[in-house]
Design a protein around this motif. Sequence first.
Motif, short mmCIF file in Angstrom:
data_model
loop_
_atom_site.label_atom_id
_atom_site.label_comp_id
_atom_site.label_asym_id
_atom_site.label_seq_id
_atom_site.Cartn_x
_atom_site.Cartn_y
_atom_site.Cartn_z
N ASP A 34 0.83 -1.21 0.00
CA ASP A 34 0.00 0.00 0.00
C ASP A 34 0.87 1.26 0.00
O ASP A 34 0.55 2.24 -0.69
CB ASP A 34 -0.94 0.01 1.20
CG ASP A 34 -2.01 -1.06 1.12
OD1 ASP A 34 -2.26 -1.57 0.01
OD2 ASP A 34 -2.58 -1.39 2.18
N TYR A 35 1.95 1.23 0.79
CA TYR A 35 2.86 2.37 0.81
C TYR A 35 3.45 2.61 -0.58
O TYR A 35 3.59 3.75 -1.02
CB TYR A 35 3.99 2.16 1.80
CG TYR A 35 3.62 2.34 3.25
CD1 TYR A 35 2.66 3.25 3.65
CD2 TYR A 35 4.25 1.59 4.24
CE1 TYR A 35 2.32 3.42 4.98
CE2 TYR A 35 3.93 1.75 5.57
CZ TYR A 35 2.97 2.67 5.93
OH TYR A 35 2.65 2.83 7.25
N LEU A 36 3.81 1.53 -1.28
CA LEU A 36 4.39 1.69 -2.61
C LEU A 36 3.37 2.25 -3.60
O LEU A 36 3.74 2.97 -4.53
CB LEU A 36 4.93 0.35 -3.11
CG LEU A 36 6.23 -0.12 -2.47
CD1 LEU A 36 6.58 -1.52 -2.94
CD2 LEU A 36 7.35 0.84 -2.77
N ALA A 37 2.11 1.91 -3.40
CA ALA A 37 1.08 2.44 -4.30
C ALA A 37 0.83 3.92 -4.04
O ALA A 37 0.64 4.70 -4.97
CB ALA A 37 -0.22 1.66 -4.14
N VAL A 38 0.85 4.32 -2.78
CA VAL A 38 0.56 5.72 -2.43
C VAL A 38 1.78 6.61 -2.61
O VAL A 38 1.68 7.73 -3.11
CB VAL A 38 0.04 5.81 -0.97
CG1 VAL A 38 -0.13 7.25 -0.54
CG2 VAL A 38 -1.26 5.05 -0.84
N TYR A 39 2.96 6.09 -2.21
CA TYR A 39 4.20 6.85 -2.30
C TYR A 39 5.16 6.13 -3.24
O TYR A 39 6.01 5.35 -2.80
CB TYR A 39 4.87 6.99 -0.92
CG TYR A 39 3.99 7.58 0.13
CD1 TYR A 39 3.71 8.94 0.14
CD2 TYR A 39 3.44 6.79 1.14
CE1 TYR A 39 2.91 9.50 1.11
CE2 TYR A 39 2.63 7.34 2.11
CZ TYR A 39 2.37 8.69 2.09
OH TYR A 39 1.57 9.24 3.05
N PRO A 40 5.08 6.38 -4.54
CA PRO A 40 5.96 5.66 -5.47
C PRO A 40 7.42 6.13 -5.32
O PRO A 40 7.70 7.26 -4.91
CB PRO A 40 5.41 6.03 -6.85
CG PRO A 40 4.64 7.28 -6.64
CD PRO A 40 4.17 7.27 -5.22
N GLY A 41 8.32 5.21 -5.61
CA GLY A 41 9.74 5.55 -5.57
C GLY A 41 10.36 5.32 -4.21
O GLY A 41 9.94 4.45 -3.44
#
Length: 82
Positions: A34-41
């Motif tokens: 979920d973190y990767l989806a919301v905060y890419p990179g």
Amino acid sequence: MLKRVGRLFVIKTRFEACIIIYALALGALARGEDYLAVYPGLPGYLLLVAATGAVFMAGAKLLEVTRPDTGKRRRKSDIQPQ
């Protein structure tokens, strides 16, 4: 009656600790996705590492607490001067 229910939530063996660590790891990876989806990179990857790192620390503590006490492994601060 409350004591009986409370005993269900006590971790007694290392096997139970491993099951709990596994469940924590699954939750941390789901949160990391979920973190990767919301905060890419990079920010997403840093938050993913923080979530999984918390599982490593909690797992180490759970395994340490469920280890049988042989009396051989003591910290220097735990030894009382004679």
